[in-house]
Each structure stands twice: as structure tokens, then as C-alpha cells.
Design a protein around this motif. Structure first.
Motif, PDB file in Angstrom:
ATOM      1  N   VAL A   1       0.953  -1.116   0.040  1.00  0.00           N
ATOM      2  CA  VAL A   1       0.002  -0.057   0.031  1.00  0.00           C
ATOM      3  C   VAL A   1       0.817   1.166   0.085  1.00  0.00           C
TER       4      VAL A   1
ATOM      5  N   GLN B   1      -8.414   2.084   8.213  1.00  0.00           N
ATOM      6  CA  GLN B   1      -7.916   2.135   6.823  1.00  0.00           C
ATOM      7  C   GLN B   1      -7.512   0.936   6.322  1.00  0.00           C
ATOM      8  N   MET B   2      -6.685   0.249   7.196  1.00  0.00           N
ATOM      9  CA  MET B   2      -5.951  -1.120   6.931  1.00  0.00           C
ATOM     10  C   MET B   2      -7.161  -2.171   6.657  1.00  0.00           C
TER      11      MET B   2
ATOM     12  N   ILE C   1      -8.740  -1.854   3.536  1.00  0.00           N
ATOM     13  CA  ILE C   1      -8.048  -2.583   2.413  1.00  0.00           C
ATOM     14  C   ILE C   1      -8.205  -3.817   2.216  1.00  0.00           C
TER      15      ILE C   1
ATOM     16  N   LYS D   1     -12.049  -4.389   0.926  1.00  0.00           N
ATOM     17  CA  LYS D   1     -12.144  -3.892  -0.492  1.00  0.00           C
ATOM     18  C   LYS D   1     -11.106  -4.253  -1.234  1.00  0.00           C
ATOM     19  N   CYS D   2     -10.091  -4.648  -1.033  1.00  0.00           N
ATOM     20  CA  CYS D   2      -8.880  -4.834  -2.106  1.00  0.00           C
ATOM     21  C   CYS D   2      -8.780  -6.378  -2.192  1.00  0.00           C
TER      22      CYS D   2
ATOM     23  N   SER E   1      -2.754  -5.305  -4.894  1.00  0.00           N
ATOM     24  CA  SER E   1      -2.196  -3.958  -4.578  1.00  0.00           C
ATOM     25  C   SER E   1      -3.485  -3.102  -4.381  1.00  0.00           C
ATOM     26  N   CYS E   2      -3.116  -1.964  -3.647  1.00  0.00           N
ATOM     27  CA  CYS E   2      -4.140  -0.982  -3.626  1.00  0.00           C
ATOM     28  C   CYS E   2      -3.676   0.501  -3.818  1.00  0.00           C
ATOM     29  N   SER E   3      -4.580   1.355  -3.942  1.00  0.00           N
ATOM     30  CA  SER E   3      -4.393   2.594  -4.299  1.00  0.00           C
ATOM     31  C   SER E   3      -4.715   3.643  -3.483  1.00  0.00           C
ATOM     32  N   LYS E   4      -3.993   4.840  -3.484  1.00  0.00           N
ATOM     33  CA  LYS E   4      -4.354   5.791  -2.520  1.00  0.00           C
ATOM     34  C   LYS E   4      -5.835   6.071  -2.359  1.00  0.00           C
TER      35      LYS E   4
ATOM     36  N   LEU F   1      -8.090   4.682  -1.481  1.00  0.00           N
ATOM     37  CA  LEU F   1      -8.879   4.178  -0.123  1.00  0.00           C
ATOM     38  C   LEU F   1      -8.812   5.177   0.913  1.00  0.00           C
TER      39      LEU F   1
END
Length: 135
Positions: free
Chosen positions: A29, A41-42, A45, A48-49, A128-131, A133
Motif C-alpha cells: 500500500v 483504513q487497513m 483495504i 475492499k481490495c 495492490s491497493c491505491s491511495k 482508499l
């Protein structure tokens, strides 16, 4: 201050001494802003991811730099209460923060055996995740 979180997940901890996180994968992340960083927020992720069930229990731990998993795990919620510790840890790891996901309970003293209460998903391509979130 921005840093990168290496989110170790889908694995499990083996018993101490010499505890390891096995059979897991790492999601990156990046970038994470310190002012927006939280365990919620973790967890977003994770759901959602990475496909975790939002109703399943997941415990988040941060690893202290230059420490083993036997002695260096701290509950992420506790670490976030002391922002200076996050800054110190990320600077020691060259702007990296290692976060571990446990589907069972692991005591903060790391003296008891971990219960593996979660089911692992089949390994796939590195997620992978994006900002987005964090906005």
C-alpha cells in the motif's frame, strides 16, 4: 510524511520461539500519509481490495524494526496512539512499515501459541491497493 505499508496477510504465525509468518503473501500500500493512517483504513483495504469478509475477526500487528516476530509485534491500534513510534519505525525501515494480519489471537507478549481461526485463500497474483482508499 508518506510511507509504504507492507501488509503481510493470508498466512499464519507459527508458535514461538522463532515465530514466523508462513504461507502468506504481501500486499503493498503506497503511498500512505501519516495523517490519514489508521487501523480502520487497513481493515478497509483488507475487505475492499483483498477480499476479506468484513465480519470476520482480523487482528493487525506492527513489527518493530530490528526485532524478531517473537519480541517485536505490537498491536497496530496501540502503535497508532503514539505517532512518534510510527515515524521512528518507518524511518528505520527506510519509509516502510510492516503490518501483519492475524485471523486468530496472538498475545502482545507473544508467549502463547496462536490459534489459526481463519481460512486461507488460494494464492493469486500479488494484490495492490491505491491511495484512493485513503481519500
Amino acid at each position: 510524511m508518506a510511507f509504504k505499508v507492507l501488509l503481510h496477510h493470508y498466512g499464519r504465525f507459527i508458535s514461538p520461539s522463532g515465530r514466523k509468518f508462513v504461507d502468506g503473501i504481501v500486499a503493498t500500500v503506497d503511498p500512505v500519509e501519516l495523517s490519514n493512517f489508521s487501523s480502520n483504513q487497513m481493515k478497509a483495504i483488507l475487505t475492499k481490495c483483498l477480499g476479506y469478509d468484513e465480519n470476520s475477526a482480523a487482528f493487525l500487528y506492527m513489527k518493530k524494526p530490528n526485532r524478531s516476530l517473537d519480541l517485536g509485534l505490537v498491536l497496530l491500534d496501540d502503535a497508532i496512539q503514539d505517532i512518534d513510534s510510527i515515524v521512528t519505525y518507518t524511518q528505520t525501515y527506510q519509509n516502510l512499515l510492516h503490518v501483519y494480519v492475524s485471523r486468530g489471537v496472538i498475545p502482545t507478549c507473544c508467549g502463547d501459541q496462536l490459534e489459526d481461526g481463519g481460512k486461507r485463500k488460494k494464492k493469486t497474483d500479488k494484490p495492490s491497493c491505491s491511495k484512493k482508499l485513503f481519500d
